[in-house]
Scaffold this active site. Sequence first.
Site, PDB file in Angstrom:
ATOM      1  N   THR A  25       0.836  -1.198   0.000  1.00  0.00           N
ATOM      2  CA  THR A  25       0.000   0.000   0.000  1.00  0.00           C
ATOM      3  C   THR A  25       0.870   1.245   0.000  1.00  0.00           C
ATOM      4  O   THR A  25       1.793   1.366   0.799  1.00  0.00           O
ATOM      5  CB  THR A  25      -0.926  -0.006   1.227  1.00  0.00           C
ATOM      6  OG1 THR A  25      -1.843  -1.097   1.105  1.00  0.00           O
ATOM      7  CG2 THR A  25      -1.701   1.286   1.345  1.00  0.00           C
ATOM      8  N   HIS A 174      -6.227 -11.319  -2.254  1.00  0.00           N
ATOM      9  CA  HIS A 174      -5.523 -11.070  -0.991  1.00  0.00           C
ATOM     10  C   HIS A 174      -6.213 -11.817   0.147  1.00  0.00           C
ATOM     11  O   HIS A 174      -7.261 -11.407   0.634  1.00  0.00           O
ATOM     12  CB  HIS A 174      -5.513  -9.572  -0.706  1.00  0.00           C
ATOM     13  CG  HIS A 174      -4.503  -9.142   0.309  1.00  0.00           C
ATOM     14  ND1 HIS A 174      -3.802 -10.030   1.095  1.00  0.00           N
ATOM     15  CD2 HIS A 174      -4.072  -7.903   0.682  1.00  0.00           C
ATOM     16  CE1 HIS A 174      -2.985  -9.360   1.900  1.00  0.00           C
ATOM     17  NE2 HIS A 174      -3.137  -8.067   1.672  1.00  0.00           N
ATOM     18  N   ASN A 177      -2.686 -11.029   5.845  1.00  0.00           N
ATOM     19  CA  ASN A 177      -2.485  -9.776   6.584  1.00  0.00           C
ATOM     20  C   ASN A 177      -3.674  -9.320   7.419  1.00  0.00           C
ATOM     21  O   ASN A 177      -3.819  -8.136   7.716  1.00  0.00           O
ATOM     22  CB  ASN A 177      -2.076  -8.651   5.629  1.00  0.00           C
ATOM     23  CG  ASN A 177      -0.723  -8.882   5.001  1.00  0.00           C
ATOM     24  OD1 ASN A 177      -0.186  -9.983   5.072  1.00  0.00           O
ATOM     25  ND2 ASN A 177      -0.167  -7.874   4.366  1.00  0.00           N
ATOM     26  N   TYR A 179      -6.909  -9.275   6.661  1.00  0.00           N
ATOM     27  CA  TYR A 179      -8.036  -8.679   5.957  1.00  0.00           C
ATOM     28  C   TYR A 179      -9.169  -9.703   5.805  1.00  0.00           C
ATOM     29  O   TYR A 179      -9.138 -10.769   6.404  1.00  0.00           O
ATOM     30  CB  TYR A 179      -7.566  -8.080   4.638  1.00  0.00           C
ATOM     31  CG  TYR A 179      -6.556  -6.972   4.850  1.00  0.00           C
ATOM     32  CD1 TYR A 179      -6.862  -5.886   5.676  1.00  0.00           C
ATOM     33  CD2 TYR A 179      -5.291  -7.010   4.280  1.00  0.00           C
ATOM     34  CE1 TYR A 179      -5.939  -4.868   5.906  1.00  0.00           C
ATOM     35  CE2 TYR A 179      -4.364  -6.001   4.514  1.00  0.00           C
ATOM     36  CZ  TYR A 179      -4.689  -4.933   5.322  1.00  0.00           C
ATOM     37  OH  TYR A 179      -3.779  -3.949   5.567  1.00  0.00           O
ATOM     38  N   ASN A 234      -2.984  -7.102  12.211  1.00  0.00           N
ATOM     39  CA  ASN A 234      -4.341  -6.565  12.359  1.00  0.00           C
ATOM     40  C   ASN A 234      -5.218  -7.391  13.296  1.00  0.00           C
ATOM     41  O   ASN A 234      -6.425  -7.567  13.070  1.00  0.00           O
ATOM     42  CB  ASN A 234      -5.007  -6.421  10.984  1.00  0.00           C
ATOM     43  CG  ASN A 234      -4.352  -5.341  10.142  1.00  0.00           C
ATOM     44  OD1 ASN A 234      -4.132  -4.231  10.609  1.00  0.00           O
ATOM     45  ND2 ASN A 234      -4.024  -5.678   8.900  1.00  0.00           N
TER      46      ASN A 234
END
Length: 353
Positions: A25, A174, A177, A179, A234
């Site tokens: 990102t 994806h 991570n 998400y 996260n």
Amino acid sequence: MSRLFEKVRIGNVDLKNRIGMAPMTRSRALPDGTPSDLVAEYYGQRASVGLIISEGTQPSDDGQGYTNTPGIYTENHIKGWKKVTSKVHNEGGHIFVQLMHVGRVSHPDNTLHHRQAVAPSAIAPGVEIFTAEGMKEIPTPRELSEFEIKDVINEFRLAARSAIEAGADGVEIHGANGYLIQQFLSENSNHRQDAYGGTIEGRSRFAIEVAKAVVDEIGPERTGIRFSPQGTLNGIEEGETSSEMYRYLISELDKLNLAYLHIMHFGNESLLQDIRQLWSQALLVNRAGRTLDQLTVDLDNELADVITVGTWMIANPDFVERLKLDAPLNTPDRNTIYAGGAEGYTDYPFLKE
């Protein structure tokens, strides 16, 4: 380093080397999610790698978690990405667009619609996120209904179609991570008792159905997927069945003949070896924090077909040439990674300069 410069085939694309640019990102898209001309310049500068995997790109309004991240679900998005893919192809490179739905890793301040985030279960991650007003605690998300889950799967499908329309060589789903996909996979973020929760098979269902939808739309040879087994980014904790779950999940996904599997590796060597045995297609591996002299270890040990590089690619648009010449690398400026504008983005010097 010689193996890094060998050619390799990924899906229906012949890569000129075994170096991939990892998705990162950078928050340089326009406020509506359209990639800017600066984004095209950035990726074009780095087209000497075998494969560029773009930054995470939301497939819908609800998929956005951070400010100025790109989307791939409107006509303006497609037009912006066409500039990016054309620039990369003109420079002799290949690019897959990473489709990233952040799920609960969002904040109403960071999105244009300011809605509550969505997730497998109404459980906050317990971490903070950057906003225009500084770091803020991530709020509790809203649980998706089964009907809404089907809609999200379709968003991935349509986003994949849009990426191909924009000239991408393929897409990477994806699933890493912390998400949305990993939220479905993980015991601490998925407390569902329906078809998308509970058992290993249930928690894996969403990832598999997303992959099948994308394959149905654009073909397996244009579809990759990324996981970060046992990563805790996260606020994720996959639970004690994590290794067993990935063995099941990857065995099921292997049946789809995807272009590649991309692993962000956090140190479970026996699991990585199992993944290598279970996976029939190309395997991409990214090891966070490795040193330059360890870059080829997974190639040398036949555990990977392509090595993806993150932070070094930010500061070294000509990373491949520097490796070939054993030249010194630029040092990335941590203060400008997400700062916006050309500084720390497209102004890193090439070796020839």
